[in-house]
Design an enzyme around this catalytic site. Structure first.
Site, mmCIF file in Angstrom:
data_model
loop_
_atom_site.group_PDB
_atom_site.id
_atom_site.type_symbol
_atom_site.label_atom_id
_atom_site.label_comp_id
_atom_site.label_asym_id
_atom_site.label_seq_id
_atom_site.Cartn_x
_atom_site.Cartn_y
_atom_site.Cartn_z
ATOM 1 N N ILE A 167 15.807 -7.181 -0.420
ATOM 2 C CA ILE A 167 16.850 -7.587 -1.031
ATOM 3 C C ILE A 167 17.683 -6.914 -1.982
ATOM 4 C CG2 ILE A 167 15.356 -9.779 -0.319
ATOM 5 C CD1 ILE A 167 15.192 -10.664 -3.266
ATOM 6 N N ASP A 168 17.468 -6.520 -2.359
ATOM 7 C CA ASP A 168 17.709 -5.482 -4.329
ATOM 8 C C ASP A 168 19.129 -4.633 -4.066
ATOM 9 O OD1 ASP A 168 15.425 -6.415 -4.943
ATOM 10 O OD2 ASP A 168 14.278 -4.838 -5.307
ATOM 11 N N HIS A 196 15.102 -6.432 -9.143
ATOM 12 C CA HIS A 196 14.230 -4.938 -9.915
ATOM 13 C C HIS A 196 15.121 -4.361 -10.238
ATOM 14 C CE1 HIS A 196 11.253 -1.516 -8.753
ATOM 15 N NE2 HIS A 196 10.338 -2.611 -9.352
ATOM 16 N N MET A 241 16.481 -11.437 -9.023
ATOM 17 C CA MET A 241 15.572 -10.112 -8.846
ATOM 18 C C MET A 241 16.460 -9.479 -8.664
ATOM 19 S SD MET A 241 12.817 -11.708 -6.058
ATOM 20 C CE MET A 241 11.726 -12.380 -6.437
ATOM 21 N N GLU A 278 0.716 -1.049 0.413
ATOM 22 C CA GLU A 278 0.387 0.129 0.246
ATOM 23 C C GLU A 278 0.979 1.404 -0.387
ATOM 24 O OE1 GLU A 278 -3.174 1.085 0.223
ATOM 25 O OE2 GLU A 278 -3.248 3.011 0.480
ATOM 26 N N TYR A 318 10.929 -15.964 -5.571
ATOM 27 C CA TYR A 318 10.883 -15.204 -4.500
ATOM 28 C C TYR A 318 11.616 -15.847 -3.561
ATOM 29 C CZ TYR A 318 7.262 -12.922 -6.489
ATOM 30 O OH TYR A 318 6.398 -11.998 -7.358
HETATM 31 O O1 F6P Z 1 11.787 -5.510 -4.161
HETATM 32 C C1 F6P Z 1 12.305 -6.705 -3.589
HETATM 33 C C2 F6P Z 1 11.708 -7.759 -5.233
HETATM 34 O O2 F6P Z 1 11.370 -8.909 -4.718
HETATM 35 C C3 F6P Z 1 12.122 -7.376 -6.053
HETATM 36 O O3 F6P Z 1 13.194 -8.120 -6.399
HETATM 37 C C4 F6P Z 1 10.973 -8.079 -7.223
HETATM 38 O O4 F6P Z 1 11.032 -7.587 -8.040
HETATM 39 C C5 F6P Z 1 9.367 -7.029 -6.809
HETATM 40 O O5 F6P Z 1 10.005 -7.075 -4.513
HETATM 41 C C6 F6P Z 1 8.723 -8.283 -6.760
HETATM 42 O O6 F6P Z 1 7.960 -7.811 -6.370
HETATM 43 P P1 F6P Z 1 6.255 -8.502 -5.766
HETATM 44 O O7 F6P Z 1 6.701 -9.432 -4.473
HETATM 45 O O8 F6P Z 1 4.990 -7.398 -5.929
HETATM 46 O O9 F6P Z 1 6.281 -9.771 -6.869
#
Ligand code: F6P
Length: 327
Positions: free
Chosen positions: A122-123, A167, A165, A63, A251
């Site tokens: 984690i990014d 982002h 991952m 949110e 994930y």
């Molecule tokens: O920001 C952490 C992260 O795991 C990124 O690496 C990834 O792009 C994003 O969140 C995924 O988001 P969501 O949990 O909304 O799918």
């Protein structure tokens, strides 16, 4: 003092250690009252709270209470948050989260709330801190996965493409790729030339190594705008004739137990966040400068990303060792 804690954005290894660091330090060392706010800013909008105890599980959500306001000027959510903050009798709100959360925390601070940010992702892409908790755990998991993919790559003489991952940032790809002995590492920050990637793989085959590991960050762009590992795997196979497979870690990289490094980092940041509250130094985010905990104004953090730069030492050392970054 009475403080509220929330965690916003994606789940991340180390959040619980932060909550423990803030909560226990606040209660045991400073004699504060602590309430947990469920599901990020949703809990603050709905007053979904609980008194902090040993079993408190807060959950998270994505949110963004200012999003509609920014788009149309119509959201009432910030005012609801302001009102609930007053009604709950809070003296400070601790916001654990990534870039989006720190931006929201900064805006709430401008509205007059006492806010402290704790960077989490984690990014590893939060501006103003050298490292975020969650990153080390994700790098450990991704490195372990790359180690395991070497078996199939070498026994089947395949190219194994692994998508990690991050982002828009390539931190996980760079650190896990280097640690896991990848032959090609592709980062969103650097761009890439597919011909150069194929060349690297063919050259290896000519040198008697008809197998390669390619680590690609999810933020790498491709002509089809889909998952980069899919496009890169198909293109490598078509261009080199070497059987290629892709693995998307997803994930798995942010679940399970945090590494001891992340637990201790999160604990330190949580403890120092509480110290800032006790000293009434609001509107700040705790951060790491080298191995020292420091803090930075939320206004300086908002709207920025910490990305990998081409002069990063791991890239320089990797290139010297013949690892391709797609250039
Ligand atoms: O920001 C952490 C992260 O795991 C990124 O690496 C990834 O792009 C994003 O969140 C995924 O988001 P969501 O949990 O909304 O799918």
């Amino acid at each position: 003092m009475k403080i509220g804690i929330l965690s916003s954005g994606g789940d991340c290894p180390g959040i619980n250690a932060t909550i423990r660091g803030v909560g226990k330090t606040a209660i045991m060392h400073y004699g504060m009252e602590v309430i947990g706010i469920h599901s990020g800013f949703v809990g603050l909008l709905n007053k979904d709270i609980q008194s902090f105890d040993e079993r408190t599980i807060l959950g998270t959500s994505r949110e963004k209470p200012f999003r509609k306001l920014l788009a149309s000027g119509e959201s009432e959510k910030p005012q609801v948050i302001l009102q609930n903050y007053e009604e709950l009798g809070l003296d400070c709100l601790v916001c654990i989260g990534g870039n989006g959360t720190q931006k929201t925390a900064g805006m709430l601070s401008e509205l007059g709330l006492n806010v402290i940010g704790v960077p989490k992702t984690i990014d590893n892409d939060v501006w103003g801190t050298d490292i975020t908790f969650g990153f080390d755990t994700a790098v450990n998991i991704a490195t372990d996965a790359i180690d395991r993919l070497h078996s199939t790559a070498s026994s089947h003489k395949r190219v194994m493409v692994v998508e990690v991952m991050g982002h828009h940032a390539g931190w996980i790809a760079l650190y896990a790729g280097m640690a896991g002995g990848a032959d090609v590492i592709l980062l969103p920050e650097l761009g890439y030339d597919m011909d150069k990637v194929n060349e690297t793989i063919l050259e290896r085959a000519q040198r008697g190594k008809p197998y390669s590991i390619v680590v690609v960050a999810e933020g790498v762009s491709t002509p089809d705008k889909k998952r980069p590992s899919d496009y890169i795997t198909r293109t490598i196979e078509a261009a080199t004739g070497i059987e290629s497979r892709d693995t998307v870690l997803g994930y798995i990289q942010r679940g399970g137990n945090p590494s001891p490094f992340d637990r201790n980092l999160a604990t330190r940041l949580g403890g120092h966040a509480t110290e800032l509250i006790a000293n009434r130094q609001f509107g700040r985010m705790v951060c790491m400068k080298g191995n020292e905990v420091d803090s930075i104004a939320l206004s300086e953090v908002a709207g920025k990303l910490k990305l990998v730069t081409p002069d990063h030492d791991l890239i320089i050392q990797g290139e010297r060792m013949g690892i391709s970054f797609g250039k």
